[in-house]
Design an enzyme around this catalytic site. Sequence first.
Site, PDB file in Angstrom:
ATOM      1  CD  GLN A 131       7.717   2.755  -3.471  1.00  0.00           C
ATOM      2  OE1 GLN A 131       8.194   1.716  -3.889  1.00  0.00           O
ATOM      3  NE2 GLN A 131       7.293   2.869  -2.212  1.00  0.00           N
ATOM      4  NE  ARG A 172       1.385  -4.394   0.822  1.00  0.00           N
ATOM      5  CZ  ARG A 172       0.332  -4.786   0.151  1.00  0.00           C
ATOM      6  NH1 ARG A 172       0.383  -5.861  -0.577  1.00  0.00           N
ATOM      7  NH2 ARG A 172      -0.795  -4.102   0.192  1.00  0.00           N
ATOM      8  CB  CYS A 173       8.185  -4.349   6.006  1.00  0.00           C
ATOM      9  SG  CYS A 173       9.820  -3.895   6.502  1.00  0.00           S
ATOM     10  CD  GLU A 189       4.478  -0.709   4.838  1.00  0.00           C
ATOM     11  OE1 GLU A 189       5.576  -0.575   4.302  1.00  0.00           O
ATOM     12  OE2 GLU A 189       4.176  -0.144   5.887  1.00  0.00           O
TER      13      GLU A 189
HETATM   14  N1  MCN Z   1      -6.612   3.793   3.923  1.00  0.00           N
HETATM   15  C1  MCN Z   1      -7.898   3.975   4.403  1.00  0.00           C
HETATM   16  N2  MCN Z   1      -8.114   3.989   5.751  1.00  0.00           N
HETATM   17  C2  MCN Z   1      -7.091   3.814   6.632  1.00  0.00           C
HETATM   18  C3  MCN Z   1      -5.792   3.595   6.148  1.00  0.00           C
HETATM   19  C4  MCN Z   1      -5.583   3.606   4.784  1.00  0.00           C
HETATM   20  O1  MCN Z   1      -8.807   4.104   3.604  1.00  0.00           O
HETATM   21  N3  MCN Z   1      -7.316   3.845   7.941  1.00  0.00           N
HETATM   22  C5  MCN Z   1      -6.338   3.824   2.482  1.00  0.00           C
HETATM   23  C6  MCN Z   1      -5.436   5.008   2.144  1.00  0.00           C
HETATM   24  O2  MCN Z   1      -6.080   6.202   2.031  1.00  0.00           O
HETATM   25  C7  MCN Z   1      -4.746   4.522   0.889  1.00  0.00           C
HETATM   26  C8  MCN Z   1      -4.551   3.051   1.177  1.00  0.00           C
HETATM   27  O3  MCN Z   1      -5.580   2.693   2.125  1.00  0.00           O
HETATM   28  O4  MCN Z   1      -5.560   4.751  -0.224  1.00  0.00           O
HETATM   29  C9  MCN Z   1      -3.166   2.731   1.792  1.00  0.00           C
HETATM   30  O5  MCN Z   1      -2.895   3.683   2.757  1.00  0.00           O
HETATM   31  P1  MCN Z   1      -1.649   3.703   3.772  1.00  0.00           P
HETATM   32  O6  MCN Z   1      -1.797   2.629   4.754  1.00  0.00           O
HETATM   33  O7  MCN Z   1      -1.535   5.096   4.255  1.00  0.00           O
HETATM   34  O8  MCN Z   1      -0.376   3.357   2.880  1.00  0.00           O
HETATM   35  P2  MCN Z   1       0.312   4.250   1.755  1.00  0.00           P
HETATM   36  O9  MCN Z   1      -0.706   4.911   0.945  1.00  0.00           O
HETATM   37  O10 MCN Z   1       1.410   5.043   2.342  1.00  0.00           O
HETATM   38  O11 MCN Z   1       0.902   3.113   0.842  1.00  0.00           O
HETATM   39  C10 MCN Z   1       2.144   2.530   1.108  1.00  0.00           C
HETATM   40  C11 MCN Z   1       2.034   1.044   1.372  1.00  0.00           C
HETATM   41  C12 MCN Z   1       3.370   0.448   1.210  1.00  0.00           C
HETATM   42  S1  MCN Z   1       4.625   1.099   2.119  1.00  0.00           S
HETATM   43  C13 MCN Z   1       3.588  -0.556   0.324  1.00  0.00           C
HETATM   44  S2  MCN Z   1       5.127  -1.246   0.289  1.00  0.00           S
HETATM   45  C14 MCN Z   1       2.547  -1.023  -0.525  1.00  0.00           C
HETATM   46  C15 MCN Z   1       1.196  -0.760   0.003  1.00  0.00           C
HETATM   47  O12 MCN Z   1       1.080   0.490   0.484  1.00  0.00           O
HETATM   48  N4  MCN Z   1       2.702  -0.941  -1.862  1.00  0.00           N
HETATM   49  C16 MCN Z   1       1.602  -1.093  -2.662  1.00  0.00           C
HETATM   50  N5  MCN Z   1       0.175  -1.215  -0.744  1.00  0.00           N
HETATM   51  C17 MCN Z   1       0.298  -1.273  -2.103  1.00  0.00           C
HETATM   52  N6  MCN Z   1      -0.770  -1.464  -2.887  1.00  0.00           N
HETATM   53  C18 MCN Z   1      -0.619  -1.433  -4.235  1.00  0.00           C
HETATM   54  N7  MCN Z   1      -1.702  -1.626  -5.007  1.00  0.00           N
HETATM   55  N8  MCN Z   1       0.589  -1.205  -4.820  1.00  0.00           N
HETATM   56  C19 MCN Z   1       1.690  -1.044  -4.091  1.00  0.00           C
HETATM   57  O13 MCN Z   1       2.861  -0.791  -4.661  1.00  0.00           O
HETATM   58 CU1  CUN Z   2       8.348  -0.967   3.292  1.00  0.00          CU
HETATM   59  S1  CUN Z   2       8.085  -1.106   1.307  1.00  0.00           S
HETATM   60 MO1  CUN Z   2       6.723   0.291   1.285  1.00  0.00          MO
HETATM   61  O1  CUN Z   2       7.510   1.044   2.576  1.00  0.00           O
HETATM   62  O2  CUN Z   2       7.122   1.173   0.011  1.00  0.00           O
END
Ligand code: MCN
Ligand code: CUN
Length: 795
Positions: free
Chosen positions: A222, A369-370, A740
């Site tokens: 990641q 996921r946290c 998360e």
């Molecule tokens: N998004 C959006 N509008 C927002 C926030 C987010 O459209 N206001 C969209 C983002 O652009 C992105 C998605 O939602 O396409 C998730 O965005 P974000 O909250 O920024 O999280 P990350 O992309 O950093 O993803 C990490 C987070 C984590 S830490 C874990 S653990 C997890 C999760 O995402 N693992 C996943 N969701 C998952 N979903 C899938 N399918 N697979 C994983 O491994």
């Molecule tokens: Cu906390 S598990 Mo995600 O942060 O990859």
Amino acid sequence: MTALDEIKIGGLGASRKRVEDDRFIRGKGNYLDDIVLPGMLHMEILRSPLAHARITSIDTTRAYEIPGVHLVLTGEMMATRNLAWMPTLSYDTQAVLATDKVRFQGQEVAAVIADDPYVAKDACEAIVVEYEPLPAIVSPAQAVADGAPVIRDDKENQADNVIYTWEIGDKAATDAAFAQADLVSTMKLHYPRSHPSPIECCGSVADFNRATSKLTVYMTTQAPHIIRAAVALVAELPEHMIRIVSPDIGGGFGNKVPVYPGYVCSILASILLERPVKWIEDKTGNLISTGFARDIYLDGELALRKDGKILGMRMHADADHGAFFSDAQPSKFKIGLLHSTFACYDIPAAHLTARGTYSNKAPGGVAYRCSFRVTEAMFFQERMIAAAAADLGVDPAEFRRVNFVRDEQFPHRTAFGFLLDSGQYAKCLDVGLRAIGYEEFRKRQEQARAKGRLLGLGISTMTEPLGAGNSREYDILGIKMFDSAELKVHMTGKAIVRTGARTQGQGHETTWAQIVAHELGIPAQDVVVEEGDTDTAPFGMGTYASRSTPVAGAAVSMAARKVRAKARKLAAHLLEVSEEDVEWELGRFYVRSAPDRGVTITECALAAYSNMPDGLEPGLEATAFYDPPNLTWPFAVYIVTVEVDPATGVWDVLDVVAVDDCGVRINPMIVEGQIMGGLTEAYAMANMQFITFDAEGNCIGSNYMDYLLPTAWETPGFELHSEVVTPSPHHPIGAKGVGECAAVGGPAAFVNAVLDAVGHLGIRNIDMPLLPDRVWEAITERHDVSGAPPVRSEG
Ligand code: MCN
Ligand code: CUN
């Protein structure tokens, strides 16, 4: 021409279908196991059957006799290259291959590299290891008991099993608050071990090329840039000669953040054999040795005033980290962001102490996921709030409302020092209560109870600190946390955007293009997104802690704004006016005094390569590094109703309502997918997922017969609400992280619902998972049921 319709071009707020899914659902993804290189060999790992034992000998003779075996790696061999141990992300060390002792069941003892994976597996079985068993430690209580064996006797100055003690908050002010309390409410619970268990296991294909001295590693990670730096430092290779490629990832959920021994072994094997070496974990390997989360004992109290106001909070955490302290978390905080607990409540004083201990379990405490233990923080908070409301005899919804941080208090500094950016907590709660039909349900519950039926309603709220850094406060191993994005607009107005994040299923290929569409008016379908290759992607700390949108997504916005600033110069040149006279609307610059006279972003792009003004650098591209001023703080309310069968302890979910406020939603459909996925995991943790250890340290739950993944059949339906939108004031497009939230806030809603159904029987707590036998025991024996103590082993 006028401004473009943002939704039509797939900009902010468009529920665009995920572009990556096209290849995924056709089976055309390029996952690690799809990578086949010429001359590639295969690696398998031999794992320890025992949880704690001294290794007296390892005999690899018979393994070497098997045709097709090229190399057998042992800890002793690794030690000659100073690679028997590796540094962890939390300033500890972790055995790559065991030398002196094995410290958990499933620990890596040897690795065989052979022509094919089956030969390698057979050869693993031909390795003879002699062990001298030692007593195993499977809980923090055992770890600190008198006479406990020292697990980490490899470490100088480690005379016991304590890793750290840590504290934060104002003890004196908290003590004073408790002295004034009308009532003190307590809560003690265990958040059990859980495992992210993505569909794809971990793996790597290491390819060292002697001719160019370049090491390419395809790896399920990641955070490819961090891995590149780690490999450079650990293997003492020059960083520019290392290329980490993270291909399509079949789910990460935190499992693919840490550095695992298999990666290191495959790299060394490729260097020694000068051939590509592939390692793919099997499901058991993944479930028994990698990426465990939680396993924490939480004990806390709330100081309460009669009128329902919380005066103070104190808690202690005992964290079982397993044999190596390998959490990925900001260096400053020993127990992640556990002190985000109670952030959404306005509490004058708080104090938290934490102690981390070693045990004979696989490394744990790694985030699943946290955002660095926020799951534990919010679970504890909402269980404690539910218990305190019951102790006070007040309505749990009203109790929350009275104590919430109010809208006019933002930005709000919490008792532990976090600065909350924005929120409308009471409004979210109201939407949730209305949706679940709160008043009616309470009536139904009462009528049902009179007939011996057990209905329950559980509320959970959560706010989560998402988007580490800022670089002032957040670093991992001294590397400051920020991100970057690079945007190149080609001469025909099509574009490519790259970031240092790495999507694992979250949909970045779709959403980053939407941000570009929003900023520049280039249709999202004309923007390709690329991540995961350290040779081409700009630097970034990777995707975890839902930091991508808050940090990398913000960097995409800022890069696009730089491009727009340059395009404005090109527009002024094309329109023959000064830059100050040029206005912007989506997709187009126009002359302020003559709005009909304009040029599109596409025309500006062409001019950047064919008709630039004197003195202006050609081309239309930009890189932006984004160091966020603060974290983003999404908020959510989850409400669950259940019916518990008093005869069996089985509980059925009736309704689930989710109200998520993650600021501006880039892609509402993707956000809903994230929330549904998180709620499913929350339900699984609350209901069925069970990993524990017997007294000998055998891992129970290292297969999908014991550790259950919910399917569509048992997963309840979810009603999602998106009407509350509080933009983050410091994020360029007002978005907050969301990936998360539901996994963080969800579990307490399910548990609170079951306890609401049985609470009148004098039961205050049942630890997760709320298996039917535990619930039944609680009902029939009328006592709390803790899942914490180790299961006694038979025979
Ligand atoms: N998004 C959006 N509008 C927002 C926030 C987010 O459209 N206001 C969209 C983002 O652009 C992105 C998605 O939602 O396409 C998730 O965005 P974000 O909250 O920024 O999280 P990350 O992309 O950093 O993803 C990490 C987070 C984590 S830490 C874990 S653990 C997890 C999760 O995402 N693992 C996943 N969701 C998952 N979903 C899938 N399918 N697979 C994983 O491994
Ligand atoms: Cu906390 S598990 Mo995600 O942060 O990859």
